[in-house]
Design an enzyme around this catalytic site. Structure first.
Site, mmCIF file in Angstrom:
data_model
loop_
_atom_site.group_PDB
_atom_site.id
_atom_site.type_symbol
_atom_site.label_atom_id
_atom_site.label_comp_id
_atom_site.label_asym_id
_atom_site.label_seq_id
_atom_site.Cartn_x
_atom_site.Cartn_y
_atom_site.Cartn_z
ATOM 1 N N HIS A 1 3.719 -32.354 8.949
ATOM 2 C CA HIS A 1 3.294 -30.981 8.656
ATOM 3 C C HIS A 1 2.283 -30.946 7.512
ATOM 4 C CE1 HIS A 1 6.208 -29.690 11.520
ATOM 5 N NE2 HIS A 1 7.177 -30.294 10.864
ATOM 6 N N HIS B 1 7.084 -25.600 7.923
ATOM 7 C CA HIS B 1 5.998 -26.298 8.620
ATOM 8 C C HIS B 1 4.609 -25.970 8.068
ATOM 9 C CE1 HIS B 1 8.435 -27.116 12.571
ATOM 10 N NE2 HIS B 1 9.025 -27.574 11.490
ATOM 11 N N THR C 1 1.614 -2.585 8.894
ATOM 12 C CA THR C 1 1.887 -3.650 9.872
ATOM 13 C C THR C 1 2.049 -5.036 9.244
ATOM 14 O OG1 THR C 1 -0.477 -4.033 10.087
ATOM 15 C CG2 THR C 1 0.530 -2.496 11.672
ATOM 16 N N CYS D 1 2.408 -3.789 4.049
ATOM 17 C CA CYS D 1 1.632 -2.581 4.359
ATOM 18 C C CYS D 1 2.256 -1.982 5.620
ATOM 19 C CB CYS D 1 0.133 -2.875 4.487
ATOM 20 S SG CYS D 1 -0.352 -3.976 5.832
ATOM 21 N N ASP E 1 0.851 -1.186 0.000
ATOM 22 C CA ASP E 1 0.000 0.000 0.000
ATOM 23 C C ASP E 1 0.893 1.245 0.000
ATOM 24 O OD1 ASP E 1 0.849 0.308 2.605
ATOM 25 O OD2 ASP E 1 -1.149 0.157 3.510
HETATM 26 C C1 RB5 Z 1 -2.519 2.332 6.543
HETATM 27 O O1 RB5 Z 1 -2.593 3.469 7.342
HETATM 28 C C2 RB5 Z 1 -2.429 1.095 7.418
HETATM 29 O O2 RB5 Z 1 -3.649 0.877 8.051
HETATM 30 C C3 RB5 Z 1 -2.007 -0.106 6.608
HETATM 31 O O3 RB5 Z 1 -0.775 0.147 5.995
HETATM 32 C C4 RB5 Z 1 -1.836 -1.416 7.365
HETATM 33 O O4 RB5 Z 1 -1.003 -1.247 8.459
HETATM 34 C C5 RB5 Z 1 -3.068 -2.128 7.717
HETATM 35 O O5 RB5 Z 1 -3.061 -3.240 8.243
#
Ligand code: RB5
Length: 156
Positions: free
Chosen positions: A136, A101, A70, A68, A10
């Site tokens: 597995h 696994h 996180t 993204c 993203d």
């Molecule tokens: C974008 O602000 C953020 O929500 C996205 O990059 C991600 O972390 C979502 O899981």
């Protein structure tokens, strides 16, 4: 052996995506970029998660990398596509074991969570690992049974 990979991201992860793409191309991988390259415009992670997952599920590429903020939203999106096992990893050990696994076919991480050097190590470990099969395989089959039937026949 994974040689052709799709990469998606993203708006948060453009720089990391570009650095990883160059790094992996330097190692001989073919990288198909389906993520956004427009930093000035917010881009919904589910679009990239879906695109990479579709390509992996359809066998157009050998595996996928998703980034993204996180790694969470983009991995959740990818995992909604049948056949996908996308694992969020912030360190190499989990990435390696996710292949050995869990037979992960997409790896995800967060550009706001880890640095690009850690991301490179995660990709290296994941790409160099092999699924071990054996016990597995039974467990991966159970994951896929849940997907396919929304049920799991619990073994005695
Ligand atoms: C974008 O602000 C953020 O929500 C996205 O990059 C991600 O972390 C979502 O899981």
């Amino acid at each position: 052996m994974m040689k052709k990979l799709a990469i998606g991201n993203d708006h948060v992860a453009i720089d990391m995506k570009n650095e990883l793409k160059a790094y992996l191309e330097g190692k001989g991988y073919e990288i198909v970029n389906v993520g956004t390259d427009v930093a000035s415009k917010s881009f919904d992670y589910a679009i990239s998660g879906y695109k990479v997952a579709r390509m992996v599920a359809d066998g157009e590429v050998d595996g996928g990398i998703l980034i993204c903020g996180t790694g969470v939203g983009i991995s959740l999106s990818a995992n909604k596509v049948n056949g996908i096992r996308c694992c969020v990893c912030s360190e190499p050990y989990s990435a390696k074991l996710s292949k050995m696994h869990n037979n992960s076919n997409i790896i995800a991480f967060g550009a706001r969570v880890i640095g690009v050097e850690m991301a490179k190590m995660i990709c290296d470990e994941w790409l160099n690992a092999e699924f071990e099969g054996g016990r597995h395989q039974r467990r991966v089959n159970q994951i896929m049974e849940i997907q396919d039937t929304q049920n799991l026949v619990i073994p005695e």
